[in-house]
Design a protein around this motif. Structure first.
Motif, PDB file in Angstrom:
ATOM      1  N   SER A  34      23.618  52.916  37.510  1.00 25.24           N
ATOM      2  CA  SER A  34      24.462  52.045  38.329  1.00 25.24           C
ATOM      3  C   SER A  34      24.124  52.135  39.813  1.00 25.24           C
ATOM      4  O   SER A  34      24.200  51.136  40.531  1.00 25.24           O
ATOM      5  CB  SER A  34      25.938  52.401  38.126  1.00 25.24           C
ATOM      6  OG  SER A  34      26.333  52.127  36.806  1.00 25.24           O
ATOM      7  N   MET A  35      23.775  53.308  40.267  1.00 25.92           N
ATOM      8  CA  MET A  35      23.407  53.474  41.684  1.00 25.92           C
ATOM      9  C   MET A  35      22.258  52.555  42.058  1.00 25.92           C
ATOM     10  O   MET A  35      22.225  52.021  43.172  1.00 25.92           O
ATOM     11  CB  MET A  35      23.009  54.929  41.979  1.00 25.92           C
ATOM     12  CG  MET A  35      24.160  55.877  42.150  1.00 25.92           C
ATOM     13  SD  MET A  35      25.032  55.667  43.695  1.00 25.92           S
ATOM     14  CE  MET A  35      23.772  56.068  44.898  1.00 25.92           C
ATOM     15  N   GLN A  36      21.326  52.359  41.141  1.00 20.04           N
ATOM     16  CA  GLN A  36      20.185  51.475  41.405  1.00 20.04           C
ATOM     17  C   GLN A  36      20.621  50.017  41.516  1.00 20.04           C
ATOM     18  O   GLN A  36      19.936  49.226  42.157  1.00 20.04           O
ATOM     19  CB  GLN A  36      19.138  51.617  40.299  1.00 20.04           C
ATOM     20  CG  GLN A  36      18.590  53.016  40.128  1.00 20.04           C
ATOM     21  CD  GLN A  36      17.942  53.540  41.394  1.00 20.04           C
ATOM     22  OE1 GLN A  36      17.152  52.852  42.030  1.00 20.04           O
ATOM     23  NE2 GLN A  36      18.295  54.758  41.779  1.00 20.04           N
ATOM     24  N   LYS A  37      21.744  49.659  40.891  1.00 22.91           N
ATOM     25  CA  LYS A  37      22.199  48.269  40.855  1.00 22.91           C
ATOM     26  C   LYS A  37      23.282  47.972  41.884  1.00 22.91           C
ATOM     27  O   LYS A  37      23.254  46.924  42.520  1.00 22.91           O
ATOM     28  CB  LYS A  37      22.743  47.924  39.463  1.00 22.91           C
ATOM     29  CG  LYS A  37      21.840  48.290  38.308  1.00 22.91           C
ATOM     30  CD  LYS A  37      20.665  47.368  38.180  1.00 22.91           C
ATOM     31  CE  LYS A  37      19.749  47.834  37.086  1.00 22.91           C
ATOM     32  NZ  LYS A  37      19.372  46.860  36.148  1.00 22.91           N
ATOM     33  N   ILE A  38      24.254  48.898  42.030  1.00 21.98           N
ATOM     34  CA  ILE A  38      25.411  48.604  42.877  1.00 21.98           C
ATOM     35  C   ILE A  38      25.654  49.656  43.954  1.00 21.98           C
ATOM     36  O   ILE A  38      26.709  49.674  44.584  1.00 21.98           O
ATOM     37  CB  ILE A  38      26.689  48.407  42.027  1.00 21.98           C
ATOM     38  CG1 ILE A  38      27.040  49.669  41.237  1.00 21.98           C
ATOM     39  CG2 ILE A  38      26.538  47.198  41.112  1.00 21.98           C
ATOM     40  CD1 ILE A  38      28.396  49.620  40.549  1.00 21.98           C
ATOM     41  N   GLY A  39      24.689  50.522  44.156  1.00 24.50           N
ATOM     42  CA  GLY A  39      24.805  51.518  45.226  1.00 24.50           C
ATOM     43  C   GLY A  39      25.971  52.476  45.017  1.00 24.50           C
ATOM     44  O   GLY A  39      26.300  52.834  43.885  1.00 24.50           O
ATOM     45  N   THR A  40      26.605  52.841  46.110  1.00 26.56           N
ATOM     46  CA  THR A  40      27.658  53.858  46.035  1.00 26.56           C
ATOM     47  C   THR A  40      28.911  53.382  45.311  1.00 26.56           C
ATOM     48  O   THR A  40      29.766  54.201  44.969  1.00 26.56           O
ATOM     49  CB  THR A  40      28.047  54.354  47.435  1.00 26.56           C
ATOM     50  OG1 THR A  40      28.524  53.245  48.211  1.00 26.56           O
ATOM     51  CG2 THR A  40      26.869  55.027  48.121  1.00 26.56           C
ATOM     52  N   SER A  41      29.025  52.101  45.024  1.00 22.37           N
ATOM     53  CA  SER A  41      30.160  51.624  44.225  1.00 22.37           C
ATOM     54  C   SER A  41      30.149  52.254  42.830  1.00 22.37           C
ATOM     55  O   SER A  41      31.181  52.281  42.148  1.00 22.37           O
ATOM     56  CB  SER A  41      30.144  50.103  44.114  1.00 22.37           C
ATOM     57  OG  SER A  41      30.341  49.517  45.387  1.00 22.37           O
ATOM     58  N   ALA A  42      29.010  52.775  42.414  1.00 27.83           N
ATOM     59  CA  ALA A  42      28.895  53.440  41.114  1.00 27.83           C
ATOM     60  C   ALA A  42      29.842  54.631  40.999  1.00 27.83           C
ATOM     61  O   ALA A  42      30.215  55.019  39.884  1.00 27.83           O
ATOM     62  CB  ALA A  42      27.455  53.900  40.882  1.00 27.83           C
ATOM     63  N   VAL A  43      30.250  55.185  42.114  1.00 28.94           N
ATOM     64  CA  VAL A  43      31.142  56.349  42.096  1.00 28.94           C
ATOM     65  C   VAL A  43      32.505  56.006  41.479  1.00 28.94           C
ATOM     66  O   VAL A  43      33.221  56.892  41.028  1.00 28.94           O
ATOM     67  CB  VAL A  43      31.296  56.939  43.519  1.00 28.94           C
ATOM     68  CG1 VAL A  43      32.216  56.087  44.380  1.00 28.94           C
ATOM     69  CG2 VAL A  43      31.761  58.371  43.461  1.00 28.94           C
ATOM     70  N   GLN A  44      32.842  54.719  41.419  1.00 28.18           N
ATOM     71  CA  GLN A  44      34.138  54.317  40.871  1.00 28.18           C
ATOM     72  C   GLN A  44      34.151  54.229  39.345  1.00 28.18           C
ATOM     73  O   GLN A  44      35.210  54.068  38.741  1.00 28.18           O
ATOM     74  CB  GLN A  44      34.566  52.976  41.463  1.00 28.18           C
ATOM     75  CG  GLN A  44      34.842  53.062  42.945  1.00 28.18           C
ATOM     76  CD  GLN A  44      35.386  51.770  43.493  1.00 28.18           C
ATOM     77  OE1 GLN A  44      36.112  51.043  42.818  1.00 28.18           O
ATOM     78  NE2 GLN A  44      35.037  51.481  44.726  1.00 28.18           N
ATOM     79  N   SER A  45      32.997  54.340  38.714  1.00 27.13           N
ATOM     80  CA  SER A  45      32.928  54.249  37.264  1.00 27.13           C
ATOM     81  C   SER A  45      33.271  55.584  36.616  1.00 27.13           C
ATOM     82  O   SER A  45      32.874  56.640  37.093  1.00 27.13           O
ATOM     83  CB  SER A  45      31.528  53.844  36.817  1.00 27.13           C
ATOM     84  OG  SER A  45      31.434  53.949  35.412  1.00 27.13           O
ATOM     85  N   ARG A  46      33.985  55.498  35.511  1.00 22.89           N
ATOM     86  CA  ARG A  46      34.279  56.696  34.724  1.00 22.89           C
ATOM     87  C   ARG A  46      33.718  56.539  33.309  1.00 22.89           C
ATOM     88  O   ARG A  46      34.324  56.984  32.344  1.00 22.89           O
ATOM     89  CB  ARG A  46      35.779  56.944  34.685  1.00 22.89           C
ATOM     90  CG  ARG A  46      36.371  57.215  36.062  1.00 22.89           C
ATOM     91  CD  ARG A  46      37.818  57.647  36.023  1.00 22.89           C
ATOM     92  NE  ARG A  46      38.643  56.734  35.250  1.00 22.89           N
ATOM     93  CZ  ARG A  46      39.576  57.143  34.374  1.00 22.89           C
ATOM     94  NH1 ARG A  46      39.787  58.413  34.148  1.00 22.89           N
ATOM     95  NH2 ARG A  46      40.301  56.254  33.726  1.00 22.89           N
ATOM     96  N   ALA A  47      32.552  55.917  33.201  1.00 23.72           N
ATOM     97  CA  ALA A  47      31.927  55.764  31.886  1.00 23.72           C
ATOM     98  C   ALA A  47      31.810  57.130  31.223  1.00 23.72           C
ATOM     99  O   ALA A  47      31.550  58.138  31.888  1.00 23.72           O
ATOM    100  CB  ALA A  47      30.556  55.119  32.019  1.00 23.72           C
ATOM    101  N   THR A  48      32.002  57.150  29.917  1.00 27.84           N
ATOM    102  CA  THR A  48      31.985  58.417  29.199  1.00 27.84           C
ATOM    103  C   THR A  48      31.438  58.220  27.785  1.00 27.84           C
ATOM    104  O   THR A  48      31.405  57.103  27.271  1.00 27.84           O
ATOM    105  CB  THR A  48      33.407  59.041  29.154  1.00 27.84           C
ATOM    106  OG1 THR A  48      33.348  60.322  28.528  1.00 27.84           O
ATOM    107  CG2 THR A  48      34.376  58.171  28.398  1.00 27.84           C
ATOM    108  N   GLY A  49      31.015  59.300  27.181  1.00 32.36           N
ATOM    109  CA  GLY A  49      30.550  59.275  25.802  1.00 32.36           C
ATOM    110  C   GLY A  49      30.989  60.533  25.087  1.00 32.36           C
ATOM    111  O   GLY A  49      31.243  61.566  25.723  1.00 32.36           O
ATOM    112  N   GLY A  50      31.074  60.443  23.778  1.00 27.30           N
ATOM    113  CA  GLY A  50      31.459  61.611  23.000  1.00 27.30           C
ATOM    114  C   GLY A  50      31.197  61.396  21.523  1.00 27.30           C
ATOM    115  O   GLY A  50      30.648  60.369  21.104  1.00 27.30           O
ATOM    116  N   VAL A  51      31.621  62.375  20.735  1.00 29.46           N
ATOM    117  CA  VAL A  51      31.448  62.359  19.285  1.00 29.46           C
ATOM    118  C   VAL A  51      32.764  62.771  18.641  1.00 29.46           C
ATOM    119  O   VAL A  51      33.432  63.695  19.116  1.00 29.46           O
ATOM    120  CB  VAL A  51      30.340  63.350  18.853  1.00 29.46           C
ATOM    121  CG1 VAL A  51      30.195  63.378  17.343  1.00 29.46           C
ATOM    122  CG2 VAL A  51      29.022  63.027  19.515  1.00 29.46           C
TER     123      VAL A  51
END
Length: 180
Positions: free
Chosen positions: A112-129
């Protein structure tokens, strides 16, 4: 370096798409449409698709139902990962996880940093099992869904991806449940 091993046969996985929204219908679900189009173009199977309200228990219940189903290998949700009071998808995912894939959020932030810069800090994308099923929570924007699929999930859900991928360890995700 990562690569596709063309000597291996592709293995399609069954993916359920969950859109979390208080306002969208299937007809207006562009992020869900984006994920469905990409997973099918990659050769995977759409196992199911639903839209649920941004309510923690409702989200967690749907995730648990799909995790318990033999017809679903992977769940990808979109929406409800932000910072506002109604954004509870991440908490619902964590209510279900047996193990969190911490690096998923980190790598998503790097992409995301490559696409939207520091706005990426607002994402809480997560993964799990949970119960041998992979779960991923993505932001609700089509751009975020494209980035997560194109840069991470497309590769990790391809059995031919080397040096390693999520598909090759699927048979062992629930081995702790089979121990006697």
């Amino acid at each position: 370096m990562s690569r596709i091993d063309e000597t291996k046969e592709f293995i399609a996985v069954r993916i359920a798409i969950l859109t979390v929204s208080d306002t969208r219908s299937l007809a207006e679900d562009r992020s869900g449409d984006t994920l469905v189009a990409r997973l099918q173009a990659a050769g995977h199977t759409l196992a199911d698709r639903k839209i649920v309200q941004d309510e923690r228990d409702v989200i967690a219940d749907q995730l648990r139902a799909w995790c318990a189903s033999d017809a679903v290998d992977v769940i990808i949700s979109t929406g409800g990962t932000g910072l506002t009071g109604r954004d509870v998808t991440v908490e619902a995912h964590r209510d279900v996880y047996e193990k969190e894939i911490e690096a998923f959020g980190t790598v998503f932030t790097m992409v995301s940093m490559q696409k939207i810069g520091t706005s990426a800090v607002q994402s809480r994308a997560t993964g799990g099992v949970a119960l041998g099923t992979y779960l991923f929570a993505l932001p609700g924007s089509t751009g975020a869904c494209k980035d997560a699929w194109d840069e991470i999930l497309k590769w990790q859900l391809d059995y031919r991806h080397m040096p390693c991928n999520f598909v090759e360890i699927m048979p062992r995700l629930d081995e702790h449940l089979r121990r006697k």
